[in-house]
Design a protein around this motif. Structure first.
Motif, PDB file in Angstrom:
ATOM      1  N   TYR A  53       0.876  -1.258  -0.087  1.00  0.00           N
ATOM      2  CA  TYR A  53      -0.247  -0.027  -0.154  1.00  0.00           C
ATOM      3  C   TYR A  53       0.930   1.275   0.035  1.00  0.00           C
ATOM      4  O   TYR A  53       0.522   2.006  -0.660  1.00  0.00           O
ATOM      5  N   ALA A  54       1.836   1.114   0.842  1.00  0.00           N
ATOM      6  CA  ALA A  54       2.742   2.402   0.840  1.00  0.00           C
ATOM      7  C   ALA A  54       3.430   2.502  -0.412  1.00  0.00           C
ATOM      8  O   ALA A  54       3.878   3.690  -0.955  1.00  0.00           O
ATOM      9  N   GLN A  55       3.823   1.464  -0.775  1.00  0.00           N
ATOM     10  CA  GLN A  55       4.748   1.291  -2.383  1.00  0.00           C
ATOM     11  C   GLN A  55       3.702   2.115  -3.342  1.00  0.00           C
ATOM     12  O   GLN A  55       4.436   2.750  -4.108  1.00  0.00           O
ATOM     13  N   ASP A  56       2.595   1.688  -3.340  1.00  0.00           N
ATOM     14  CA  ASP A  56       1.792   2.073  -4.545  1.00  0.00           C
ATOM     15  C   ASP A  56       1.278   3.435  -4.490  1.00  0.00           C
ATOM     16  O   ASP A  56       0.438   4.120  -5.476  1.00  0.00           O
ATOM     17  N   ASN A  57       0.836   3.813  -3.264  1.00  0.00           N
ATOM     18  CA  ASN A  57      -0.060   5.046  -2.897  1.00  0.00           C
ATOM     19  C   ASN A  57       0.649   6.291  -1.997  1.00  0.00           C
ATOM     20  O   ASN A  57       0.123   7.189  -2.162  1.00  0.00           O
ATOM     21  N   LEU A  58       1.567   6.033  -1.211  1.00  0.00           N
ATOM     22  CA  LEU A  58       2.080   6.910  -0.350  1.00  0.00           C
ATOM     23  C   LEU A  58       3.516   7.734  -0.749  1.00  0.00           C
ATOM     24  O   LEU A  58       4.202   7.056  -1.422  1.00  0.00           O
ATOM     25  N   LYS A  59       3.549   8.885  -0.272  1.00  0.00           N
ATOM     26  CA  LYS A  59       4.767   9.720  -0.661  1.00  0.00           C
ATOM     27  C   LYS A  59       5.810   9.665   0.736  1.00  0.00           C
ATOM     28  O   LYS A  59       6.898   9.841   0.618  1.00  0.00           O
ATOM     29  N   SER A  60       5.207   9.579   1.900  1.00  0.00           N
ATOM     30  CA  SER A  60       6.199   9.587   3.121  1.00  0.00           C
ATOM     31  C   SER A  60       5.446   8.562   4.218  1.00  0.00           C
ATOM     32  O   SER A  60       4.191   8.441   4.252  1.00  0.00           O
ATOM     33  N   ALA A  61       6.223   8.510   5.134  1.00  0.00           N
ATOM     34  CA  ALA A  61       5.853   7.609   6.309  1.00  0.00           C
ATOM     35  C   ALA A  61       4.718   8.237   7.268  1.00  0.00           C
ATOM     36  O   ALA A  61       3.958   7.484   7.939  1.00  0.00           O
ATOM     37  N   ASP A  65      -0.679   6.312   8.957  1.00  0.00           N
ATOM     38  CA  ASP A  65      -1.755   6.139   9.682  1.00  0.00           C
ATOM     39  C   ASP A  65      -2.893   7.091   9.203  1.00  0.00           C
ATOM     40  O   ASP A  65      -3.792   7.245   9.771  1.00  0.00           O
ATOM     41  N   ASP A  66      -2.778   7.697   8.039  1.00  0.00           N
ATOM     42  CA  ASP A  66      -3.900   8.758   7.605  1.00  0.00           C
ATOM     43  C   ASP A  66      -5.339   8.040   7.472  1.00  0.00           C
ATOM     44  O   ASP A  66      -6.264   8.824   7.725  1.00  0.00           O
ATOM     45  N   ASP A  67      -5.198   7.010   6.988  1.00  0.00           N
ATOM     46  CA  ASP A  67      -6.866   6.293   6.494  1.00  0.00           C
ATOM     47  C   ASP A  67      -7.010   5.258   7.626  1.00  0.00           C
ATOM     48  O   ASP A  67      -7.818   4.485   7.359  1.00  0.00           O
ATOM     49  N   LYS A  85       7.795   0.144   7.325  1.00  0.00           N
ATOM     50  CA  LYS A  85       9.182  -0.650   6.571  1.00  0.00           C
ATOM     51  C   LYS A  85       9.403  -0.398   5.417  1.00  0.00           C
ATOM     52  O   LYS A  85      10.453  -0.142   4.830  1.00  0.00           O
ATOM     53  N   TYR A  86       8.378   0.078   4.513  1.00  0.00           N
ATOM     54  CA  TYR A  86       8.545   0.569   3.139  1.00  0.00           C
ATOM     55  C   TYR A  86       9.552   1.744   3.083  1.00  0.00           C
ATOM     56  O   TYR A  86      10.520   1.748   2.328  1.00  0.00           O
ATOM     57  N   PHE A  87       9.125   2.762   3.815  1.00  0.00           N
ATOM     58  CA  PHE A  87       9.826   3.980   3.952  1.00  0.00           C
ATOM     59  C   PHE A  87      11.262   3.743   4.698  1.00  0.00           C
ATOM     60  O   PHE A  87      12.178   4.582   4.486  1.00  0.00           O
TER      61      PHE A  87
END
Length: 90
Positions: A53-61, A65-67, A85-87
């Motif tokens: 999810y982080a890899q595909d959708n987010l820009k920062s750590a 927990d925004d959603d 862990k992605y970040f």
């Protein structure tokens, strides 16, 4: 001459069969993806889904927990760990 043509035909057909069998067996193999590419998490786990999810959708750590209040997210501690862990690996 006729005998040579038969032998050549048989050899060509055997080569085609061997190549077809080889390519078919290769298509049945599952692609090997390095676990490092997904934070070392096994596919299907919550950590894996958080990482992806982080890899595909987010820009920062900070966005991990925004959603968390969105019921469709299935947010939990393991998901959060995968997201973070992605970040760390980035």
């Amino acid at each position: 001459m006729k005998k040579q043509a038969k032998i050549i035909s048989v050899v060509v057909i055997l080569i085609i069969i061997v190549l077809a069998a080889f390519f078919y067996s290769q298509s049945l193999k599952e692609p090997k993806v390095k676990e490092q590419e997904f934070g070392g998490f096994q596919e299907g786990t919550e950590q894996y889904y958080g990482y992806r999810y982080a890899q595909d959708n987010l820009k920062s750590a900070d966005q991990c927990d925004d959603d968390k209040d969105d019921p469709s997210m299935n947010f939990n501690e393991e998901f959060f760990q995968g997201c973070l862990k992605y970040f760390e690996n980035k």
